[in-house]
Design an enzyme around this catalytic site. Structure first.
Site, PDB file in Angstrom:
ATOM      1  N   ASN A  73      14.029  -3.604   9.565  1.00 58.85           N
ATOM      2  CA  ASN A  73      15.362  -4.085   8.779  1.00 58.85           C
ATOM      3  C   ASN A  73      15.488  -3.303   7.698  1.00 58.85           C
ATOM      4  O   ASN A  73      16.447  -3.543   7.054  1.00 58.85           O
ATOM      5  CB  ASN A  73      15.122  -5.554   8.442  1.00 58.85           C
ATOM      6  CG  ASN A  73      15.926  -6.124   7.383  1.00 58.85           C
ATOM      7  OD1 ASN A  73      17.014  -6.299   7.353  1.00 58.85           O
ATOM      8  ND2 ASN A  73      15.082  -6.300   6.060  1.00 58.85           N
ATOM      9  N   LYS A 127      24.179   3.254  11.265  1.00 57.54           N
ATOM     10  CA  LYS A 127      23.937   1.947  11.610  1.00 57.54           C
ATOM     11  C   LYS A 127      24.560   1.827  12.917  1.00 57.54           C
ATOM     12  O   LYS A 127      24.267   1.001  13.738  1.00 57.54           O
ATOM     13  CB  LYS A 127      24.702   0.925  10.614  1.00 57.54           C
ATOM     14  CG  LYS A 127      23.777   0.836   9.305  1.00 57.54           C
ATOM     15  CD  LYS A 127      22.668  -0.023   9.479  1.00 57.54           C
ATOM     16  CE  LYS A 127      21.916  -0.513   8.002  1.00 57.54           C
ATOM     17  NZ  LYS A 127      20.692  -0.800   8.411  1.00 57.54           N
ATOM     18  N   TYR A 146      25.970   6.064   5.956  1.00 57.02           N
ATOM     19  CA  TYR A 146      25.505   4.730   6.477  1.00 57.02           C
ATOM     20  C   TYR A 146      26.091   4.268   7.742  1.00 57.02           C
ATOM     21  O   TYR A 146      25.383   3.855   8.379  1.00 57.02           O
ATOM     22  CB  TYR A 146      25.989   3.764   5.196  1.00 57.02           C
ATOM     23  CG  TYR A 146      25.670   2.426   5.294  1.00 57.02           C
ATOM     24  CD1 TYR A 146      24.154   2.071   5.060  1.00 57.02           C
ATOM     25  CD2 TYR A 146      26.188   1.310   5.552  1.00 57.02           C
ATOM     26  CE1 TYR A 146      23.608   0.749   5.336  1.00 57.02           C
ATOM     27  CE2 TYR A 146      25.795   0.015   5.704  1.00 57.02           C
ATOM     28  CZ  TYR A 146      24.581  -0.397   5.469  1.00 57.02           C
ATOM     29  OH  TYR A 146      24.248  -1.721   5.369  1.00 57.02           O
TER      30      TYR A 146
HETATM   31  P1  NAP Z   1      17.728  -5.268  -0.136  1.00 58.14           P
HETATM   32  O1  NAP Z   1      17.610  -6.764  -0.887  1.00 58.14           O
HETATM   33  O2  NAP Z   1      18.054  -4.050  -0.978  1.00 58.14           O
HETATM   34  O3  NAP Z   1      16.520  -4.736   0.602  1.00 58.14           O
HETATM   35  C1  NAP Z   1      16.297  -3.582   1.247  1.00 58.14           C
HETATM   36  C2  NAP Z   1      14.846  -3.750   1.754  1.00 58.14           C
HETATM   37  O4  NAP Z   1      14.530  -2.520   2.344  1.00 58.14           O
HETATM   38  C3  NAP Z   1      14.111  -3.779   0.404  1.00 58.14           C
HETATM   39  O5  NAP Z   1      12.905  -4.564   0.682  1.00 58.14           O
HETATM   40  C4  NAP Z   1      13.546  -2.422   0.204  1.00 58.14           C
HETATM   41  O6  NAP Z   1      12.131  -2.352  -0.293  1.00 58.14           O
HETATM   42  C5  NAP Z   1      13.475  -2.122   1.631  1.00 58.14           C
HETATM   43  N1  NAP Z   1      13.555  -0.582   1.949  1.00 58.14           N
HETATM   44  C6  NAP Z   1      14.707   0.471   1.493  1.00 58.14           C
HETATM   45  N2  NAP Z   1      14.395   1.629   1.953  1.00 58.14           N
HETATM   46  C7  NAP Z   1      13.068   1.558   2.148  1.00 58.14           C
HETATM   47  C8  NAP Z   1      12.248   2.894   2.574  1.00 58.14           C
HETATM   48  N3  NAP Z   1      12.653   3.992   2.493  1.00 58.14           N
HETATM   49  N4  NAP Z   1      10.877   2.271   3.086  1.00 58.14           N
HETATM   50  C9  NAP Z   1      10.577   1.139   3.143  1.00 58.14           C
HETATM   51  N5  NAP Z   1      11.198   0.137   2.709  1.00 58.14           N
HETATM   52  C10 NAP Z   1      12.426   0.340   2.225  1.00 58.14           C
HETATM   53  O7  NAP Z   1      19.124  -5.272   0.694  1.00 58.14           O
HETATM   54  P2  NAP Z   1      19.646  -6.304   2.064  1.00 58.14           P
HETATM   55  O8  NAP Z   1      20.802  -6.488   1.981  1.00 58.14           O
HETATM   56  O9  NAP Z   1      18.529  -7.484   2.194  1.00 58.14           O
HETATM   57  O10 NAP Z   1      19.144  -5.109   3.168  1.00 58.14           O
HETATM   58  C11 NAP Z   1      18.411  -5.386   4.397  1.00 58.14           C
HETATM   59  C12 NAP Z   1      19.247  -4.663   5.550  1.00 58.14           C
HETATM   60  O11 NAP Z   1      20.398  -5.425   5.698  1.00 58.14           O
HETATM   61  C13 NAP Z   1      19.651  -3.058   5.260  1.00 58.14           C
HETATM   62  O12 NAP Z   1      19.276  -2.550   6.482  1.00 58.14           O
HETATM   63  C14 NAP Z   1      20.991  -3.175   5.238  1.00 58.14           C
HETATM   64  O13 NAP Z   1      21.671  -2.061   5.391  1.00 58.14           O
HETATM   65  C15 NAP Z   1      21.406  -4.392   5.981  1.00 58.14           C
HETATM   66  N6  NAP Z   1      22.533  -5.115   5.579  1.00 58.14           N
HETATM   67  C16 NAP Z   1      22.937  -5.687   4.483  1.00 58.14           C
HETATM   68  C17 NAP Z   1      24.172  -6.188   4.100  1.00 58.14           C
HETATM   69  C18 NAP Z   1      24.358  -7.049   2.985  1.00 58.14           C
HETATM   70  O14 NAP Z   1      25.604  -7.364   2.597  1.00 58.14           O
HETATM   71  N7  NAP Z   1      23.452  -7.222   2.096  1.00 58.14           N
HETATM   72  C19 NAP Z   1      25.260  -6.324   5.231  1.00 58.14           C
HETATM   73  C20 NAP Z   1      24.940  -5.625   6.404  1.00 58.14           C
HETATM   74  C21 NAP Z   1      23.594  -4.939   6.569  1.00 58.14           C
HETATM   75  P3  NAP Z   1      11.573  -1.274  -1.516  1.00 58.14           P
HETATM   76  O15 NAP Z   1      12.743  -0.838  -2.349  1.00 58.14           O
HETATM   77  O16 NAP Z   1      10.551  -2.191  -1.914  1.00 58.14           O
HETATM   78  O17 NAP Z   1      11.136  -0.242  -0.492  1.00 58.14           O
END
Ligand code: NAP
Length: 254
Positions: A90, A161, A157
């Site tokens: 994720n 995805k 991005y």
């Molecule tokens: P978030 O709260 O920023 O969480 C992102 C997570 O990914 C954090 O735990 C971060 O942890 C980890 N991460 C990022 N880069 C990393 C790396 N290089 N290595 C290890 N861990 C990493 O965002 P979220 O919205 O929950 O995102 C989760 C997923 O949902 C992502 O793939 C995002 O693209 C997708 N998504 C989100 C949305 C939305 O609207 N929020 C919509 C569609 C898809 P650390 O910083 O501690 O490493």
């Protein structure tokens, strides 16, 4: 009845947002969880919360772009909990955004590695462990961005995805005969730190909400319920899907 009793899961991106909510839900449903992200303190706090509620969890901090980290997570699942049943890959971030000609090659590569290569690495090491259990569920976080919706300024991005969905389809066919199901979730706007960084004013937040048929964005807990569905025996005939959990952002024209 707990939906994931006796299951072991790896969850990346667990320090925040969707991964954090999913880790808590999975543990509540009886799974033993290996939680992963780069920030150790956040992971330790999450493990503490899960243990306080009577669940089992272990944290490993590292970067999902790193092959040795993907391998270490699986070794941790097997070493601590005896195997692996569910991989929720994720972790991700929007990376360098802006008009495509302005995106740097290093920014492009970093975004592809963070969102797509990480998915491949997770699958590469999680699949053999699942084969040893007679099956399992691989789940990846994709997005409506790049699949049902074109959004300016998101080339890397969106490409990453969309690439995840190609990986899902290939692997679903490759490992269906071995009882490994492979699916992607496509969340709509979800109230996480990442989304708050993207929509950082009230006007932008109202705009984003308005893009959705439901006229709001999701909580991370709502998305976690869909991940639970794909991880559990509620979805035993579901594989190869790009499952929209997007509040109607993909079909909205209002
Ligand atoms: P978030 O709260 O920023 O969480 C992102 C997570 O990914 C954090 O735990 C971060 O942890 C980890 N991460 C990022 N880069 C990393 C790396 N290089 N290595 C290890 N861990 C990493 O965002 P979220 O919205 O929950 O995102 C989760 C997923 O949902 C992502 O793939 C995002 O693209 C997708 N998504 C989100 C949305 C939305 O609207 N929020 C919509 C569609 C898809 P650390 O910083 O501690 O490493």
């Amino acid at each position: 009845m707990q939906q994931l009793s006796n299951k072991v899961a790896i969850i990346t991106g667990a320090s925040s947002g969707i991964g954090y909510a999913t880790s808590r839900l999975f543990a509540r449903e009886g799974a033993k969880v290996v939680v992963a992200a780069r920030r150790q303190a956040e992971l330790d706090a999450l493990v503490g919360e899960i243990e306080e509620s009577g669940g089992e969890a272990v944290a490993l901090a590292g970067d999902v772009k790193d092959e040795t980290f993907a391998k270490a997570l699986v070794e941790m699942a097997i070493g601590r909990f005896g195997g692996l049943d569910v991989g929720f890959n994720n972790a991700g971030s929007m990376g360098e955004m802006g008009p495509t000609p302005d995106v740097s090659l290093s920014g492009w590569k970093d975004t592809i590695e963070t969102n797509l290569t990480s998915a491949f690495l997770g699958a590469k090491y999680q699949t053999p462990a699942m084969l040893g259990r007679g099956g399992g569920s691989l789940i990846f976080t994709s997005s409506f961005v790049g699949y049902t919706v074109g959004m300016p300024g998101t080339a890397a991005y969106a490409a990453a995805k969309a690439g995840v969905i190609g990986l899902v389809k290939a692997m679903a066919v490759e490992f269906g005969p071995k009882a490994i199901r492979v699916n992607a979730i496509l969340p709509g706007g979800t109230d996480t730190p990442a989304a708050r960084g993207f929509a950082d004013t009230e006007d932008k937040q109202a705009f984003v909400k308005g893009m959705h048929a439901l006229k709001r964005i999701a909580t991370p807990e709502e998305i976690a319920q869909t991940v639970l569905y794909l991880a559990s025996d509620a979805s035993t005939f579901t594989t190869g899907t790009a499952l929209l959990v997007d509040g109607g952002v993909s079909i909205n024209k209002t």
